[in-house]
Motif scaffolding. Structure first.
Motif, PDB file in Angstrom:
ATOM      1  N   LYS A 111       0.842  -1.202   0.000  1.00 21.37           N
ATOM      2  CA  LYS A 111       0.000   0.000   0.000  1.00 21.37           C
ATOM      3  C   LYS A 111       0.876   1.251   0.000  1.00 21.37           C
ATOM      4  O   LYS A 111       0.649   2.189  -0.768  1.00 21.37           O
ATOM      5  CB  LYS A 111      -0.911  -0.045   1.236  1.00 21.37           C
ATOM      6  CG  LYS A 111      -1.361   1.282   1.757  1.00 21.37           C
ATOM      7  CD  LYS A 111      -2.494   1.848   0.946  1.00 21.37           C
ATOM      8  CE  LYS A 111      -2.903   3.198   1.527  1.00 21.37           C
ATOM      9  NZ  LYS A 111      -3.485   4.072   0.542  1.00 21.37           N
ATOM     10  N   ASP A 115      -0.220   1.022  -4.244  1.00 24.55           N
ATOM     11  CA  ASP A 115      -1.529   1.637  -4.023  1.00 24.55           C
ATOM     12  C   ASP A 115      -2.455   0.653  -3.322  1.00 24.55           C
ATOM     13  O   ASP A 115      -2.076  -0.476  -3.012  1.00 24.55           O
ATOM     14  CB  ASP A 115      -2.137   2.082  -5.357  1.00 24.55           C
ATOM     15  CG  ASP A 115      -2.074   0.974  -6.400  1.00 24.55           C
ATOM     16  OD1 ASP A 115      -1.996  -0.207  -6.016  1.00 24.55           O
ATOM     17  OD2 ASP A 115      -2.084   1.288  -7.608  1.00 24.55           O
ATOM     18  N   GLY A 446       2.170   1.686  -9.384  1.00 29.39           N
ATOM     19  CA  GLY A 446       1.114   0.851  -8.811  1.00 29.39           C
ATOM     20  C   GLY A 446       0.334   0.104  -9.875  1.00 29.39           C
ATOM     21  O   GLY A 446       0.038  -1.085  -9.727  1.00 29.39           O
TER      22      GLY A 446
END
Lengths: 565, 65
Positions: A111, A115, A446
């Motif tokens: 994360k 993402d 991402g």
């Protein structure tokens, strides 16, 4: 095999200490970080031993002896090639990012680096997988104890699950880690007498070699096929593994091994719980030291057992329904043969300890990922820490109950479990490409990571659908689309599936990353290796310094490969 | 984390060593036929006891400091 009151006393003493640890840790577990990450307070050697043991579930212990009987010394590829280099790499290059970024879990690192969607994909599959694999190992243990000691399947399952629940519920990860360290010593002290007695009985190392030569020749391999690791890997057909050197070094040694040891949160969580960055870096490298030597404890008994099949008054393996030897019984057969009442209790305790801490490992990883990466991220952000601690405890109960359900599912529908494990293998295979690019190439985006992971998984599934091991029927073993290639063994096919998945993920991630907008450098500090400060604090003792320890461990692994070439 | 892990390890292995040692001393020698005639309970009990006591001493030494 029957247990007496002395064996019972030994098992009882162990269970008492396990529960006592949970009780003693209960008052010390006040915040969610205490519960999920041991308050980041674990010394390097404890984290290291826990790291090593978390992987040593009962299935692993029983399975390694089985592989020792089936493949001989080449089974140590799973240690000296398939574990040590990855553990050292994790300690030296990846822990600074996992620990330094203050991520609380591996999905949370994704994360921070990429993402939310990449995290969600990883967290959801991981949470599901831990529960399923915990259930499968519980099922295997229930079967084994039923076969060995005649204990009812239901009783084993509920009793052991209940004890794991009690101590994890009270002490969280610390309980899990402490019991893993206990398990480490129980395995060492429980199995060492078995190896010593077995070796004496078979006539020492020369006697073992002579017996293994008989077995190899009988199976149609060269005489030293079961007692060497590399010599016969020039062609896959000449060695019992049925895999050539390229598959072993690339498939097992690189893709599968790094994918497992460096990204599986169950393991990384142990190192994340360490009390400092330098301890977090040392933990996997300290774990590699016993890992170097464990083949002697878990693989050697299997080799001795199969060697004894060619001796008068030796061991005879029961047959499976298809007529092949039931290698899974190697360890139980050895326990029954050599250990008298008393030491037998210790051996059984070692098996139970590895089973329970294997399960606790899954449960502690599950409750953390559930609470931080799924619940806090998607269901209820911004609640009090107390709330997340309670959710973690509820998730512990739920995790144990789900594992029990999975164990019964495995007992009823074995093929569903095979299918699930296959799907997870597809999901896992490409993972290391994502982490490697994410950590060492700042341009990775991402979108690139997410698309790469998905296509890597599809690539793995396609490769499996298009290839098949020799003599297998198309279906769960592969070839369910149409067959373009036949592998000499299932293991060779698995290693290739991993290589294909990894390569697909790598190429697609790079391509998509180049087409999408990268994050600015300042957002990636602490997350990408080249943008992270390396001023490590000095370790407590000079001999724990990772830059000294790492080459020593790698050198030792190299030397073992040469000695047993 | 407050609780020194060496304490429970020491307690467990001291107790296990003691049980094996005592049982090794009083058990019927015929049960050791399978362990090649060696009284492994007695011998291994001693090993566990030494390890357990060493762990207990190590945990005490640290808590005094």
């Amino acid at each position: 095999m029957t247990l007496t009151i002395v064996d019972g006393l030994i098992i009882g003493l162990y269970l008492l200490v396990v529960i006592a640890i949970g009780v003693a840790l209960r008052q010390r577990t006040r915040t969610s970080e205490d519960f999920f990450l041991s308050g980041r307070s674990i010394p390097a050697w404890v984290a290291g031993l826990a790291f090593m043991s978390a992987n040593m579930g009962a299935q692993e212990v029983v399975g390694m002896a089985a592989s020792g009987a089936k493949y001989g010394l080449a089974t140590s590829h799973f240690y000296w090639v398939g574990a040590i280099p990855a553990m050292v790499f994790l300690g030296l290059f990846m822990m600074p990012l996992y620990y330094g970024s203050r991520a609380r879990s591996v999905p949370e690192y994704l994360k921070l680096r990429f993402d939310e969607k990449t995290r969600l994909l990883n967290a959801a599959t991981f949470a599901f997988m831990t529960v399923i694999s915990s259930g499968i190992s519980m099922y295997a243990m229930g079967l084994l104890l039923n076969l060995l000691l005649g204990w009812p399947f239901d009783l084993s399952i509920w009793l052991w699950a209940g004890i794991v629940l009690i101590y994890v519920f009270m002490g969280g990860l610390t309980s899990g880690i402490y019991n893993e360290v206990l398990q480490f010593f129980l395995i060492v002290f429980g199995f060492a007498p078995l190896v010593i007695l077995g070796l004496i009985d078979i006539g020492g190392w020369p006697g073992l070699m002579a017996s293994l030569a008989d077995v190899s020749l009988q199976r149609g391999y060269p005489a030293d096929a079961l007692s060497t690791v590399w010599r016969h890997t020039g062609s896959a057909a000449d060695n019992p593994l049925g895999v050539g050197w390229f598959g072993i070094s690339m498939g097992l040694g690189f893709v599968l091994s790094f994918g497992y040891w460096c990204t599986d949160f169950l393991l990384v969580q142990r190192a994340m719980a360490a009390d400092s960055l330098s301890a977090a870096r040392q933990a996997p490298i300290i774990a590699a030291i016993p890992k170097l030597l464990f083949p002697a404890l878990v693989i050697l008994p299997g080799m001795i057992a199969i060697g004894l099949t060619h001796r008068a008054g030796g061991i005879s393996f029961p047959l499976k329904p298809d007529g092949s030897l039931n290698y899974d019984l190697a360890m139980p057969l050895m326990l029954a043969r050599y250990l008298p009442t008393g030491l037998l209790g210790l051996g059984i305790t070692a098996l139970m300890a590895s089973f329970m801490s294997g399960m606790a490992g899954n449960v502690t990883a599950f409750n953390t990922v559930w609470t931080y990466d799924l619940y806090q991220a998607h269901i209820r952000p911004n609640a009090s820490d107390r709330h997340y601690l309670n959710i973690g405890r509820i998730a512990t109960v739920a995790g144990v109950l789900l594992s029990i359900a999975a164990a019964y599912l495995a007992a009823r529908f074995n093929n569903i479990m095979d299918l699930l494990q296959l799907v997870f293998a597809f999901v896992n295979a490409p993972l290391f490409a994502t982490f490697l690019l994410g950590m060492f190439w700042k341009r990775t985006t991402g979108h690139g990571a997410f698309v790469g992971l998905l296509t890597g998984t599809v690539g793995a599934a396609l490769h499996h659908g298009l290839t098949i091991p020799q003599h297998a029927i198309p279906g769960i073993k592969g070839g369910w689309l149409f067959i373009v290639h036949t592998y000499p063994s299932e293991m060779a096919q698995n290693f290739s599936t991993a290589i294909v998945a990894w390569t697909t993920c790598l190429l697609v991630t790079v391509a998509v990353s180049l087409m999408t907008r990268p994050r600015p450098d300042e957002q990636l500090r602490g997350l990408v290796y080249s943008l992270t400060e390396k001023g490590y604090e000095k370790p407590a003792s000079w001999y724990l310094n990772p830059t000294l320890l790492a080459p020593l461990v790698l050198g030792a692994a190299f030397a073992l490969n040469i000695v047993f070439w | 984390m407050g609780l020194d892990i060496r304490l429970p390890i020491g307690v467990l292995f001291t107790a296990l060593g003691f049980v094996l040692l005592v049982y090794g001393a009083i058990s019927d020698p015929s049960i050791y036929a399978r362990s090649l005639g060696i009284n492994v309970n007695l011998a291994w009990g001693c090993v566990l006891l030494v390890f357990g006591i060493a762990m207990l001493l190590a945990s005490r030494r640290r808590s005094v400091k």
